[in-house]
Every structure is written in structure tokens, then in C-alpha cells.
Design a protein around this motif. Structure first.
Motif, PDB file in Angstrom:
ATOM      1  N   ASN A  16       0.855  -1.203   0.000  1.00 52.86           N
ATOM      2  CA  ASN A  16       0.000   0.000   0.000  1.00 52.86           C
ATOM      3  C   ASN A  16       0.886   1.246   0.000  1.00 52.86           C
ATOM      4  O   ASN A  16       2.112   1.150   0.171  1.00 52.86           O
ATOM      5  CB  ASN A  16      -0.981   0.003   1.196  1.00 52.86           C
ATOM      6  N   GLY A  17       0.265   2.379  -0.199  1.00 52.18           N
ATOM      7  CA  GLY A  17       1.012   3.629  -0.326  1.00 52.18           C
ATOM      8  C   GLY A  17       1.618   4.095   0.991  1.00 52.18           C
ATOM      9  O   GLY A  17       2.686   4.715   0.999  1.00 52.18           O
ATOM     10  N   THR A  18       0.948   3.813   2.098  1.00 50.26           N
ATOM     11  CA  THR A  18       1.452   4.275   3.398  1.00 50.26           C
ATOM     12  C   THR A  18       2.768   3.575   3.733  1.00 50.26           C
ATOM     13  O   THR A  18       3.745   4.217   4.145  1.00 50.26           O
ATOM     14  CB  THR A  18       0.400   4.018   4.495  1.00 50.26           C
ATOM     15  N   HIS A  45      -1.792  10.875  -5.563  1.00 49.45           N
ATOM     16  CA  HIS A  45      -2.914  11.261  -6.442  1.00 49.45           C
ATOM     17  C   HIS A  45      -2.469  11.444  -7.885  1.00 49.45           C
ATOM     18  O   HIS A  45      -3.263  11.868  -8.715  1.00 49.45           O
ATOM     19  CB  HIS A  45      -3.509  12.607  -5.989  1.00 49.45           C
ATOM     20  N   LYS A  56      -8.307   5.337  -5.824  1.00 46.91           N
ATOM     21  CA  LYS A  56      -7.428   6.109  -6.708  1.00 46.91           C
ATOM     22  C   LYS A  56      -7.721   5.844  -8.192  1.00 46.91           C
ATOM     23  O   LYS A  56      -8.414   4.894  -8.542  1.00 46.91           O
ATOM     24  CB  LYS A  56      -5.962   5.782  -6.407  1.00 46.91           C
ATOM     25  N   HIS A 116      -4.588   2.573  -3.949  1.00 49.61           N
ATOM     26  CA  HIS A 116      -5.771   2.250  -3.153  1.00 49.61           C
ATOM     27  C   HIS A 116      -7.014   2.244  -4.045  1.00 49.61           C
ATOM     28  O   HIS A 116      -7.033   2.912  -5.094  1.00 49.61           O
ATOM     29  CB  HIS A 116      -5.922   3.291  -2.030  1.00 49.61           C
ATOM     30  N   SER A 166       0.062   5.739  -4.628  1.00 49.57           N
ATOM     31  CA  SER A 166      -0.892   4.849  -3.950  1.00 49.57           C
ATOM     32  C   SER A 166      -1.810   4.236  -5.005  1.00 49.57           C
ATOM     33  O   SER A 166      -2.277   4.937  -5.905  1.00 49.57           O
ATOM     34  CB  SER A 166      -1.752   5.631  -2.957  1.00 49.57           C
ATOM     35  N   TYR A 212      -9.573  13.560  -8.424  1.00 49.52           N
ATOM     36  CA  TYR A 212     -10.605  14.262  -7.637  1.00 49.52           C
ATOM     37  C   TYR A 212     -11.155  15.416  -8.466  1.00 49.52           C
ATOM     38  O   TYR A 212     -10.472  15.917  -9.360  1.00 49.52           O
ATOM     39  CB  TYR A 212      -9.999  14.851  -6.354  1.00 49.52           C
ATOM     40  N   ALA A 250      -2.116  10.213   5.989  1.00 52.66           N
ATOM     41  CA  ALA A 250      -1.002   9.258   5.863  1.00 52.66           C
ATOM     42  C   ALA A 250       0.320   9.959   5.554  1.00 52.66           C
ATOM     43  O   ALA A 250       1.391   9.464   5.931  1.00 52.66           O
ATOM     44  CB  ALA A 250      -1.305   8.231   4.775  1.00 52.66           C
ATOM     45  N   THR A 251       0.274  11.107   4.869  1.00 55.45           N
ATOM     46  CA  THR A 251       1.503  11.833   4.532  1.00 55.45           C
ATOM     47  C   THR A 251       2.292  12.122   5.815  1.00 55.45           C
ATOM     48  O   THR A 251       3.484  11.832   5.912  1.00 55.45           O
ATOM     49  CB  THR A 251       1.168  13.165   3.821  1.00 55.45           C
ATOM     50  N   SER A 277      -3.435  17.509   2.947  1.00 56.56           N
ATOM     51  CA  SER A 277      -3.237  16.200   2.333  1.00 56.56           C
ATOM     52  C   SER A 277      -4.018  15.188   3.148  1.00 56.56           C
ATOM     53  O   SER A 277      -4.633  15.523   4.174  1.00 56.56           O
ATOM     54  CB  SER A 277      -1.741  15.854   2.353  1.00 56.56           C
ATOM     55  N   LEU A 332       5.463   5.078   1.710  1.00 59.75           N
ATOM     56  CA  LEU A 332       5.944   6.368   2.251  1.00 59.75           C
ATOM     57  C   LEU A 332       6.884   6.138   3.433  1.00 59.75           C
ATOM     58  O   LEU A 332       7.955   6.753   3.521  1.00 59.75           O
ATOM     59  CB  LEU A 332       4.757   7.215   2.730  1.00 59.75           C
ATOM     60  N   VAL A 377       3.316  17.279  -1.557  1.00 56.79           N
ATOM     61  CA  VAL A 377       2.284  16.374  -2.100  1.00 56.79           C
ATOM     62  C   VAL A 377       1.751  16.971  -3.404  1.00 56.79           C
ATOM     63  O   VAL A 377       1.381  18.156  -3.427  1.00 56.79           O
ATOM     64  CB  VAL A 377       1.110  16.221  -1.095  1.00 56.79           C
ATOM     65  N   GLY A 397      -2.414  -0.919  -2.590  1.00 60.74           N
ATOM     66  CA  GLY A 397      -1.132  -1.020  -3.282  1.00 60.74           C
ATOM     67  C   GLY A 397      -0.447   0.324  -3.364  1.00 60.74           C
ATOM     68  O   GLY A 397      -1.038   1.363  -3.040  1.00 60.74           O
TER      69      GLY A 397
HETATM   70  C1  LIG Z   1      -1.947  11.983  -0.357  1.00 59.78           C
HETATM   71  C2  LIG Z   1      -2.005  10.565   0.112  1.00 59.78           C
HETATM   72  N1  LIG Z   1      -0.900  10.023   0.649  1.00 59.78           N
HETATM   73  C3  LIG Z   1      -0.879   8.755   1.062  1.00 59.78           C
HETATM   74  C4  LIG Z   1      -1.997   7.946   0.978  1.00 59.78           C
HETATM   75  C5  LIG Z   1      -1.937   6.560   1.517  1.00 59.78           C
HETATM   76  O1  LIG Z   1      -2.038   5.598   0.543  1.00 59.78           O
HETATM   77  P1  LIG Z   1      -2.640   4.142   0.864  1.00 59.78           P
HETATM   78  O2  LIG Z   1      -4.088   4.301   1.146  1.00 59.78           O
HETATM   79  O3  LIG Z   1      -2.366   3.377  -0.390  1.00 59.78           O
HETATM   80  O4  LIG Z   1      -1.887   3.599   2.036  1.00 59.78           O
HETATM   81  C6  LIG Z   1      -3.183   8.474   0.423  1.00 59.78           C
HETATM   82  C7  LIG Z   1      -4.433   7.750   0.238  1.00 59.78           C
HETATM   83  O5  LIG Z   1      -4.855   6.791   0.510  1.00 59.78           O
HETATM   84  C8  LIG Z   1      -3.186   9.816  -0.004  1.00 59.78           C
HETATM   85  O6  LIG Z   1      -4.297  10.374  -0.505  1.00 59.78           O
END
Ligand SMILES: Cc1ncc(COP(=O)(O)O)c(C=O)c1O
Length: 373
Positions: free
Chosen positions: A63-65, A162, A188, A185, A183, A286, A90-91, A87, A68, A133, A195
Motif C-alpha cells: 500500500n502507499g502508506t 494522487h 485512486k 488504493h 498509492s 478528484y 497518511a503523509t 493532504s 511512504l 504532495v 497497493g
Molecule cells: C496523499 C495521500 N498520501 C498517502 C496515501 C496513503 O495511501 P494508501 O491508502 O495506499 O496507504 C493516500 C491515500 O490513501 C493519499 O491520498
């Protein structure tokens, strides 16, 4: 009064590829019994995704988190990092999980990305990096940010969650900075259910990131560093391969919907939307609008409630600001006086439904709800 929609319309819905196409991939997974650990679909997906995005080095994640969090680990970032409060949470959480102090800097008023003019004043001897971001997929002012980073010896990690497929004059924005994170997700533009990915600039860094996402394993018996488990599995990778076949169609449908909203909402007093940036291929993840309550005659929250009562689930992304959440609001940089633009945008913004299979009649209906109170 407009008629209430029969079925709820959410801010987004995932685009689902044809099921029979996915079964073709599933059959291969069932036959091979390889479910994860850098399997054949994982490898193929990394290659095809890099080709599609026009980048050379990319590592896919669960996942994106986690991507990061790992990106910050990969660059050994510590101390303080300058970032945006506008944002998804998660950022900043990715910084917190690395024991890094976030320092919030305001956004610019046109496209809501980190304002380079305000970065310098936030730099201290503890600052090691900038984490901007590409919010809503709008490219940050990357040249100005890089100039500051070079002057002060800072790393730049872009949260590009995004910004799938976003290009400036035909070149991917994922080439900017030291690392970029996507991300995938379900919410998205491009999704592998859950992912993400890290994009880096050389093979050595990719190897390092590949170790970090797999417990630090270099080979069967060698652990070179304290990694985490952030691997993408074969079902996700196969879903991603399939989505790649359809993504251009999804993005052009999103663009049509954005343009339809723009046509319908142009000239509505007190409603502002963002136009495409010159020379940029956007992701249309978005469709944010800003509500100026004095001119529009209704606050953003009143509009939000009215849409909801009519089965339209628009979302106030990004409200509250990250800097307003209990974990962060005690920080000196979180004070609203430090973040006047972000504070105002967070009070006015609402994102309207946008996804590839959203019917034009529904877009018209939503626009009419906004036009005729
Ligand atoms: C700007 C931003 N950063 C990080 C994330 C985290 O990604 P993920 O949900 O894949 O963990 C998201 C959204 O989910 C996001 O919108």
C-alpha cells in the motif's frame, strides 16, 4: 426542488476490469501456487508499470502508506521534515512512524501544493528533507522546491499518491526529487485494491528499497538491514496488470467528467473549480470545488449536507487539515496563523463524485443541485 437520486452516488467508486479477464490471471496463480514473495506477476507488473509511467526504477508495495514509511527509511531521513498540512493524514503519519518531526508549511492558493516561497523560513539545523504532495494530482512547483533543497542539502520525497500518470510536457512528474510514492488504493485513479510504489532514480536505490520491503533480505540467508514486510502479493499484481490494459480509457472518462462539471458549473457565483494546468496531463483523481459562502449564499458544509440528503456523498477532502488532528495540533507550525491559505481552502473545499462509469446525467444532476438551491 430536484428529485432525490434513488441510488447513492459516492465520491468515487473503483473501476472494475471485466471479471473473466481476471479469472485468466487467477487460474495461473492457482496453477503455480505462488501467492507472494516477488512472484512472476509481481515482476511483470513492475516492468509493465515502469514502462507505462515512463520511469526506469520502481518498486511496488502492499500500500502507499508503507511505501511512504519505507521511502523515508531508504533515505535515512531524521530530525525535521517540511511538509504540507493539506493532504490525506497518511503523509504526516509516515513521518511520525519514522520518529520525524513534521514541520507544516502553507500551500499556494492556486493549486494548493506546498508554497516554495514559505519553505525557507521553516528550515532549521534539524531539517533533513521536504515532503511535498502533488495534491489532487496537481504538480508541485518542483523546480523552486529543488532549488531550495539543493541550496540547503535537503532530500525531496514527493507524495504522488494522487498523481498516477501525471506528466508535464510529456515527461512524468515521478522523475522529480529523490523519491516519489504512488498509492493504488481502491479510491485512486489506478488501483490494485490496496497497493503503492516507490519510484527512484537508480538501480542501487531500487535494490535497497527492494530489501527494505522484504525484511531486509538480500538472499535466502542474508539480512542486510532491518526491513519491514511491505510486499505486494500476486493477486494485487495480477489485478494491476489487468488494470494497466484499461487505464487510458479510465483516465479519458475521468477527463470528460471533469470537463462536464466545468461546463455546467462555470459562471455559478461563489463556486470555483480548478482548470487543467498548461502542458500537464492530469490524473483527474478528484474534482474539488471551493465554496465562497458569501457569494454562493450557502456554506460548504450546508452544501455538503444538502447533497448528502439527496444521496450524493461528496467529501470534504482535505478537511480538517492534518495539522488540526490531536497528534499534530500542539506543534508550533500547526497554528492556523501559520497556515492561512490551507486553513481557508480546508473550510471551502468539497470534492464532487468522479469515476469512469459515472453517468453524464448524474453529473448534470449533481451540477444542477449546486446551481439551483
Ligand atoms: C496523499 C495521500 N498520501 C498517502 C496515501 C496513503 O495511501 P494508501 O491508502 O495506499 O496507504 C493516500 C491515500 O490513501 C493519499 O491520498
Amino acid at each position: 426542488m430536484k428529485k432525490r437520486l434513488q441510488t447513492p452516488v459516492y465520491v468515487t467508486q473503483p473501476a472494475m476490469p471485466p471479471l473473466e479477464e481476471y479469472i485468466f490471471y487467477l487460474q495461473q496463480i492457482w496453477d503455480s501456487r505462488i501467492l507472494t514473495n516477488n512472484g512472476p506477476f509481481h515482476q511483470q507488473f513492475e516492468r509493465e508499470l515502469a514502462d507505462y509511467l515512463g520511469v526506469k526504477y520502481l518498486s511496488v508495495f502492499a500500500n502507499g502508506t508503507l511505501a511512504l514509511v519505507t521511502a523515508l527509511q531508504a533515505l535515512h531521513i531524521s530530525g525535521e521534515v517540511i511538509t504540507t498540512p493539506f493532504s490525506f493524514v497518511a503523509t504526516t503519519h509516515a513521518l511520525w512512524w519514522n520518529n520525524i518531526k513534521p514541520v507544516f508549511v502553507d500551500i499556494e492558493p492556486e493549486y494548493f501544493t506546498l508554497d516554495p516561497e514559505k519553505i525557507k523560513a521553516a528550515i532549521t539545523p534539524q531539517t533533513t528533507a521536504i515532503m511535498p504532495v502533488h495534491v489532487y494530482g496537481n504538480p508541485c512547483k518542483c523546480s523552486a522546491i529543488q532549488k531550495i533543497a539543493d541550496t540547503y542539502g535537503l532530500k525531496v520525497i514527493y507524495d504522488a499518491a494522487h498523481a498516477f500518470g501525471v506528466k508535464i510536457k510529456g515527461t512524468s512528474i515521478l522523475h522529480m526529487g529523490d523519491l516519489s510514492v504512488l498509492s493504488f488504493h481502491a479510491t485512486k485513479t489506478f488501483s490494485t485494491v490496496e497497493g503503492g510504489a516507490i519510484i527512484c532514480q537508480d538501480a542501487q536505490m531500487k535494490r535497497h528499497i527492494d530489501h527494505l520491503k522484504n525484511f531486509g533480505f538480500e538472499d535466502e540467508v542474508t539480512v542486510v538491514e532491518p526491513g519491514i514486510n511491505a510486499k505486494m502479493n500476486e493477486l494485487q499484481a495480477a489485478f494491476g496488470l489487468l488494470q494497466l490494459k484499461h487505464i487510458n480509457k479510465y483516465i479519458s472518462r475521468r477527463k470528460e467528467i471533469a470537463n462536464l462539471y466545468r461546463r455546467e458549473l462555470s459562471g455559478v457565483k461563489g463556486i470555483r473549480f480548478l482548470n487543467d494546468m498548461e502542458g500537464v496531463d492530469h490524473s483527474y483523481t478528484y474534482f474539488p470545488i471551493l465554496v465562497d459562502s458569501l457569494l454562493y449564499g450557502e456554506t460548504r458544509d450546508e452544501l455538503y449536507v444538502r447533497l448528502k440528503a439527496n444521496n450524493i456523498y461528496a467529501r470534504r477532502y482535505f478537511y480538517p487539515l492534518i495539522s488540526q488532528f490531536p497528534t499534530y495540533r500542539g506543534l508550533a507550525s500547526a497554528k492556523p496563523e501559520n497556515l492561512p491559505v490551507a486553513s481557508k481552502v480546508a473550510e471551502q473545499v468539497i470534492c464532487l463524485p468522479i469515476y469512469p462509469h459515472l453517468e453524464p446525467e448524474t453529473v448534470n444532476h449533481i451540477a444542477n443541485m449546486i446551481k439551483y438551491k
